[in-house]
Design an enzyme around this catalytic site. Structure first.
Site, PDB file in Angstrom:
ATOM      1  N   ASP A 145       0.854  -1.171   0.000  1.00  0.00           N
ATOM      2  CA  ASP A 145       0.000   0.000   0.000  1.00  0.00           C
ATOM      3  C   ASP A 145       0.900   1.236   0.000  1.00  0.00           C
ATOM      4  OD1 ASP A 145      -2.424   1.440   0.219  1.00  0.00           O
ATOM      5  OD2 ASP A 145      -2.147   1.638   2.378  1.00  0.00           O
TER       6      ASP A 145
ATOM      7  N   ASP B 153      -0.230   5.035   1.006  1.00  0.00           N
ATOM      8  CA  ASP B 153      -0.468   5.927   2.152  1.00  0.00           C
ATOM      9  C   ASP B 153      -0.460   5.134   3.459  1.00  0.00           C
ATOM     10  OD1 ASP B 153      -0.825   8.464   0.839  1.00  0.00           O
ATOM     11  OD2 ASP B 153      -2.668   7.654   0.007  1.00  0.00           O
TER      12      ASP B 153
ATOM     13  N   ASP C 200      -1.232  -0.890   6.052  1.00  0.00           N
ATOM     14  CA  ASP C 200      -1.364  -0.266   7.375  1.00  0.00           C
ATOM     15  C   ASP C 200      -2.784  -0.355   7.904  1.00  0.00           C
ATOM     16  OD1 ASP C 200      -2.332   1.679   5.414  1.00  0.00           O
ATOM     17  OD2 ASP C 200      -2.395   3.106   7.069  1.00  0.00           O
TER      18      ASP C 200
ATOM     19  N   LYS D 172      -9.715  -2.348  -2.847  1.00  0.00           N
ATOM     20  CA  LYS D 172      -9.570  -3.053  -1.571  1.00  0.00           C
ATOM     21  C   LYS D 172     -10.754  -2.739  -0.657  1.00  0.00           C
ATOM     22  CE  LYS D 172      -5.728  -0.898  -0.905  1.00  0.00           C
ATOM     23  NZ  LYS D 172      -4.536  -0.345  -0.244  1.00  0.00           N
TER      24      LYS D 172
END
Length: 259
Positions: A13, A15, A209, A184
């Protein structure tokens, strides 16, 4: 116990993993540089459909990352690929930015508000009530409803912003029609990413995250899942979920020795 194969390909990912609040996560540019020099296939994933891969590449370059354009995989690209597979050469009414419209044009879609096959909703910083009203009427007239991603909020320097999932909920409330979300945590996003780099799920790791998108998506696609603590989910929050990541590490810097 099932023994996983060594990691040969990496999905990560963006961010909260590589970038946080407009700054590179410490060690993240070095992590990407090592991935590039290793020759192992990798993709940087984002549910954000606003930007084209070229836009994202420029943004990352300013932060010290050296990332080829083809190493970026967005929910807009996954959505365009999904629609091209489902209904080649179709038509769509789009609420979104250049990342989404460019991806749809690239797969041969015509963008129109005249009896489109699909209403496609993506992220935008300027949601128009007029455009949302048009989307509601087109869906009522039979257009199929697609949304790039289910995120209800997105990050900004000032705080949370309403994201595509929130606007989708408003359109659903008005039409009684739920959208199909491509990004996602739909494993479709992972599978399309794997296909893009010719990778296999049993030898690929997903770094994220967020437990509710990155880890869930990776888990359902059969990948090794690695939660980093540089973004949304904390170790305590991770314990509350009914599923677990394969492991939890502080940041991508802790994975340097595995490449």
């Amino acid at each position: 116990m099932y023994e996983r194969k060594p990691v040969q390909s990496w999905l990560t990912d963006m961010d909260g993993v590589l970038v946080h609040e407009g700054q590179p996560v410490p060690g993240a540019p070095e992590f990407i540089n090592k991935l590039r020099s290793s020759g192992k296939p990798f993709l940087i994933l984002t549910n954000n459909s606003i930007y084209t891969p070229r836009d994202l590449q420029a943004r990352l370059t300013r932060m010290g990352f050296e990332v080829p354009e083809h190493a970026l995989w967005t929910a807009a690209l996954a959505t365009a690929q999904f629609l091209a597979d489902q209904r080649p050469g179709g038509t769509a009414y789009v609420i979104g930015e250049a990342g989404l419209t460019t991806a749809l044009h690239a797969v041969g879609y015509v963008l129109t508000d005249f009896a489109p096959d699909y209403v496609v909703l993506g992220e935008t910083r300027t949601y128009s009530f007029e455009a949302i009203t048009k989307a509601v009427r087109l869906i009522n007239d039979g257009a199929r409803f697609i949304c790039t991603n289910p995120d209800v909020t997105g990050p900004s320097v000032e705080g949370a912003l309403p994201a595509a999932g929130s606007v989708a909920a408003m359109i659903s409330k008005a039409t009684g029609v739920e959208p199909y979300f491509v990004g996602k945590p739909n494993p479709m996003m992972m599978r399309s990413a794997l296909n893009t780099i010719n990778a296999h799920s049993e030898s690929t790791a997903m770094i994220g995250d967020r437990m509710d998108t990155d880890v869930l998506c990776g888990l359902e696609a059969g990948l090794e899942t690695i939660l980093v603590l540089t973004g949304i989910s904390t170790r305590t929050e991770a314990e509350r979920y009914p599923y677990r990541p394969s492991r939890i590490v502080g940041s991508v810097a802790d994975l340097m020795d595995e490449i």
